[in-house]
Scaffold this motif. Sequence first.
Motif, PDB file in Angstrom:
ATOM      1  N   LYS A 257       0.781  -1.156  -0.013  1.00 28.94           N
ATOM      2  CA  LYS A 257      -0.079   0.001  -0.152  1.00 28.94           C
ATOM      3  C   LYS A 257       0.907   1.220  -0.065  1.00 28.94           C
ATOM      4  O   LYS A 257       0.234   2.339   0.215  1.00 28.94           O
ATOM      5  CB  LYS A 257      -0.896   0.064   1.231  1.00 28.94           C
ATOM      6  CG  LYS A 257      -2.174  -1.018   1.060  1.00 28.94           C
ATOM      7  CD  LYS A 257      -2.959  -1.025   2.291  1.00 28.94           C
ATOM      8  CE  LYS A 257      -3.777  -2.204   2.378  1.00 28.94           C
ATOM      9  NZ  LYS A 257      -5.025  -2.088   3.472  1.00 28.94           N
ATOM     10  N   LYS A 258       2.157   1.150  -0.272  1.00 28.98           N
ATOM     11  CA  LYS A 258       3.044   2.293  -0.557  1.00 28.98           C
ATOM     12  C   LYS A 258       3.371   2.517  -1.829  1.00 28.98           C
ATOM     13  O   LYS A 258       3.939   1.309  -2.371  1.00 28.98           O
ATOM     14  CB  LYS A 258       4.291   2.104   0.555  1.00 28.98           C
ATOM     15  CG  LYS A 258       4.046   2.221   2.021  1.00 28.98           C
ATOM     16  CD  LYS A 258       5.397   2.113   2.658  1.00 28.98           C
ATOM     17  CE  LYS A 258       4.955   2.140   4.432  1.00 28.98           C
ATOM     18  NZ  LYS A 258       6.128   1.837   5.259  1.00 28.98           N
ATOM     19  N   ILE A 259       3.392   3.864  -2.385  1.00 25.29           N
ATOM     20  CA  ILE A 259       3.695   4.158  -3.671  1.00 25.29           C
ATOM     21  C   ILE A 259       5.399   4.088  -3.702  1.00 25.29           C
ATOM     22  O   ILE A 259       5.871   4.610  -3.124  1.00 25.29           O
ATOM     23  CB  ILE A 259       3.146   5.300  -4.194  1.00 25.29           C
ATOM     24  CG1 ILE A 259       1.651   5.483  -3.953  1.00 25.29           C
ATOM     25  CG2 ILE A 259       3.556   5.527  -5.513  1.00 25.29           C
ATOM     26  CD1 ILE A 259       1.247   6.682  -4.226  1.00 25.29           C
ATOM     27  N   LEU A 260       5.867   3.196  -4.901  1.00 21.09           N
ATOM     28  CA  LEU A 260       7.071   3.155  -5.069  1.00 21.09           C
ATOM     29  C   LEU A 260       7.409   3.698  -6.177  1.00 21.09           C
ATOM     30  O   LEU A 260       6.715   3.396  -7.423  1.00 21.09           O
ATOM     31  CB  LEU A 260       7.589   1.569  -5.240  1.00 21.09           C
ATOM     32  CG  LEU A 260       7.415   0.690  -3.930  1.00 21.09           C
ATOM     33  CD1 LEU A 260       8.073  -0.562  -4.048  1.00 21.09           C
ATOM     34  CD2 LEU A 260       8.115   1.447  -2.494  1.00 21.09           C
ATOM     35  N   LEU A 281      10.785  -1.522 -17.328  1.00 19.40           N
ATOM     36  CA  LEU A 281       9.950  -1.653 -15.923  1.00 19.40           C
ATOM     37  C   LEU A 281       8.556  -1.599 -16.397  1.00 19.40           C
ATOM     38  O   LEU A 281       7.823  -2.524 -15.762  1.00 19.40           O
ATOM     39  CB  LEU A 281      10.241  -0.416 -14.960  1.00 19.40           C
ATOM     40  CG  LEU A 281       9.376  -0.436 -13.776  1.00 19.40           C
ATOM     41  CD1 LEU A 281       9.741  -1.626 -13.001  1.00 19.40           C
ATOM     42  CD2 LEU A 281       9.505   0.783 -13.133  1.00 19.40           C
ATOM     43  N   LYS A 282       7.999  -0.884 -17.279  1.00 18.94           N
ATOM     44  CA  LYS A 282       6.736  -0.970 -17.792  1.00 18.94           C
ATOM     45  C   LYS A 282       6.215  -2.078 -18.158  1.00 18.94           C
ATOM     46  O   LYS A 282       5.001  -2.962 -18.210  1.00 18.94           O
ATOM     47  CB  LYS A 282       6.311   0.276 -18.735  1.00 18.94           C
ATOM     48  CG  LYS A 282       6.291   1.399 -17.902  1.00 18.94           C
ATOM     49  CD  LYS A 282       5.949   2.778 -18.866  1.00 18.94           C
ATOM     50  CE  LYS A 282       5.886   4.011 -18.308  1.00 18.94           C
ATOM     51  NZ  LYS A 282       5.453   5.026 -19.308  1.00 18.94           N
ATOM     52  N   GLY A 303       3.138   9.507 -13.293  1.00 21.54           N
ATOM     53  CA  GLY A 303       4.215  10.363 -13.075  1.00 21.54           C
ATOM     54  C   GLY A 303       5.346  10.231 -11.711  1.00 21.54           C
ATOM     55  O   GLY A 303       6.222  10.900 -11.512  1.00 21.54           O
ATOM     56  N   TYR A 304       4.805   9.010 -11.115  1.00 19.99           N
ATOM     57  CA  TYR A 304       5.600   8.654  -9.943  1.00 19.99           C
ATOM     58  C   TYR A 304       6.099   7.218 -10.061  1.00 19.99           C
ATOM     59  O   TYR A 304       7.206   6.851  -9.868  1.00 19.99           O
ATOM     60  CB  TYR A 304       4.957   9.086  -8.731  1.00 19.99           C
ATOM     61  CG  TYR A 304       5.735   9.036  -7.546  1.00 19.99           C
ATOM     62  CD1 TYR A 304       6.679   9.804  -7.209  1.00 19.99           C
ATOM     63  CD2 TYR A 304       5.582   7.804  -6.543  1.00 19.99           C
ATOM     64  CE1 TYR A 304       7.537   9.752  -6.099  1.00 19.99           C
ATOM     65  CE2 TYR A 304       6.392   7.646  -5.539  1.00 19.99           C
ATOM     66  CZ  TYR A 304       7.476   8.534  -5.144  1.00 19.99           C
ATOM     67  OH  TYR A 304       8.076   8.326  -4.058  1.00 19.99           O
ATOM     68  N   GLY A 305       5.119   6.429  -9.720  1.00 22.00           N
ATOM     69  CA  GLY A 305       5.472   4.861  -9.634  1.00 22.00           C
ATOM     70  C   GLY A 305       4.242   4.004  -9.356  1.00 22.00           C
ATOM     71  O   GLY A 305       3.266   4.272 -10.221  1.00 22.00           O
TER      72      GLY A 305
END
Length: 312
Positions: A257-260, A281-282, A303-305
């Motif tokens: 539940k944490k954005i990496l 990665l995608k 835009g973040y992870g």
Amino acid sequence: MSKLGSANFGKQTVDSTKYDNADASVSGSTDSTADLKGERIFFKTSSNNDGMYPQLDSAYNDLISNDLRDTMTKLGADVNHKILNDYEENINIIKIRYLSTSDASRIDRDEWISGVFQYVEKHSLNYFETYSVSSSSGHFDVLIIGADDTSRACRFLKENYYLVRNRPKILLENRSDPKRRAKALRSGFDDVFEYARTSKPEAICRLMAIYRRAKLSQEQRSRHRKYDERIAETLIEDEILTDAEYRVLKELIHNNKKILSYERLQVIASRNVEPISLANLKVIISRLRKKIKREFLIKSETGYGYVIKSLI
């Protein structure tokens, strides 16, 4: 002479009182320092002993230096003694199992073991049975095998390695050489002690260092098993992950539940060497979405992870 301890030597006048003010501050040196000062006064009040000044100055300084060095050595020994006591307290918590073969050096080995380690569970080593190295005979943390025959000890360890693979293993020998030590280490031993040349402090410190590394490795394996179980719960049955997919999914689950960030996952996927590209990665994330169960979702934060969530 008008004053004891004062003498004229030609044009030079020496006042011995400056020597009386020398401070014998080092413990245990007062008597010897006072005796030497008395000798210095005697020589300085005699006109025939002018040549003794340098020798007496040197002797006096050497006395102070030696006593100070002895004091500092004692302080260092006290510190080392405290460290060793701490190690001994810790090592008494460790359960050591010692297996000894019946050979010419057995008595000397057993005496060394008893002198170094206070609590040791001792057994005779039988090359043809496994009970002495199994947990069914009781729990133990460290295994020490004492033997003169390095080849037989290595063969015994190889045959029973599955029973002690997660425990530190020490080979105790009378005399060793680089070739025999290398053979023991290749066979699975973590260290080789040559008891004739290994002191008690060295043996305790080396064993504690090996035990700490083994314990840390066990904790890491335990964490890996926990994550492996969670990964197995996440995946669709019979799905197989590549190394990069496994590392990325493990990191996502570990940070549930944490954005990496993209950058962090790019490094994780590349074994912390050269980061893979964002495009790669995608592709990994796309494959993972097809391999995980429907109740789990890998969500993209534009835009973040990425973040993994459970839909249950």
